[in-house]
Design an enzyme around this catalytic site. Structure first.
Site, PDB file in Angstrom:
ATOM      1  N   ARG A  22       0.754  -1.226  -0.064  1.00  0.00           N
ATOM      2  CA  ARG A  22       0.071  -0.036  -0.115  1.00  0.00           C
ATOM      3  C   ARG A  22       0.843   1.279   0.097  1.00  0.00           C
ATOM      4  NH1 ARG A  22      -3.413  -0.762   5.135  1.00  0.00           N
ATOM      5  NH2 ARG A  22      -1.259  -1.908   5.573  1.00  0.00           N
ATOM      6  N   ASN A  40      -6.128  -3.135   2.249  1.00  0.00           N
ATOM      7  CA  ASN A  40      -5.976  -4.603   2.374  1.00  0.00           C
ATOM      8  C   ASN A  40      -7.386  -5.320   2.467  1.00  0.00           C
ATOM      9  OD1 ASN A  40      -3.156  -4.498   2.294  1.00  0.00           O
ATOM     10  ND2 ASN A  40      -2.853  -4.709   4.295  1.00  0.00           N
TER      11      ASN A  40
END
Length: 93
Positions: A22, A40
């Site tokens: 990320r 996620n």
């Protein structure tokens, strides 16, 4: 160079959680002047929405296929979306 603003909804599977994916996405989004978010998912995938210039999004998708050094991308599902108005790029929890 295309100036059309588009939005893509991407699901990335493989070894993509716990490897800085990320943050990799966030940094590349900043470099490419893209907006959106990444998070996620409980099933082990990373979900990403990116909005911006089509050429830049295509560059980002190429980067997503590789990921950061410890990631192993097995599949990338890319869908087109209506364009939302994002103020930047964020990581969602």
């Amino acid at each position: 160079m295309t100036t059309e603003v588009v939005q893509k909804h991407v699901f990335i599977s493989g070894r993509v959680q716990g490897v800085g994916f990320r943050y990799f996405i966030q940094q590349n989004a900043a470099d490419l002047n893209l907006k959106g978010w990444a998070k996620n998912l409980a099933d082990g995938r990373v979900e990403v929405v990116i909005s911006g210039n089509l050429d830049k999004i295509e560059q980002m998708i190429t980067k997503l296929k590789e990921g950061p050094s410890f990631a192993r991308v097995h599949d990338l599902e890319v869908n087109s979306e209506s364009t939302d108005d994002f103020s930047g790029f964020s990581i969602r929890y």
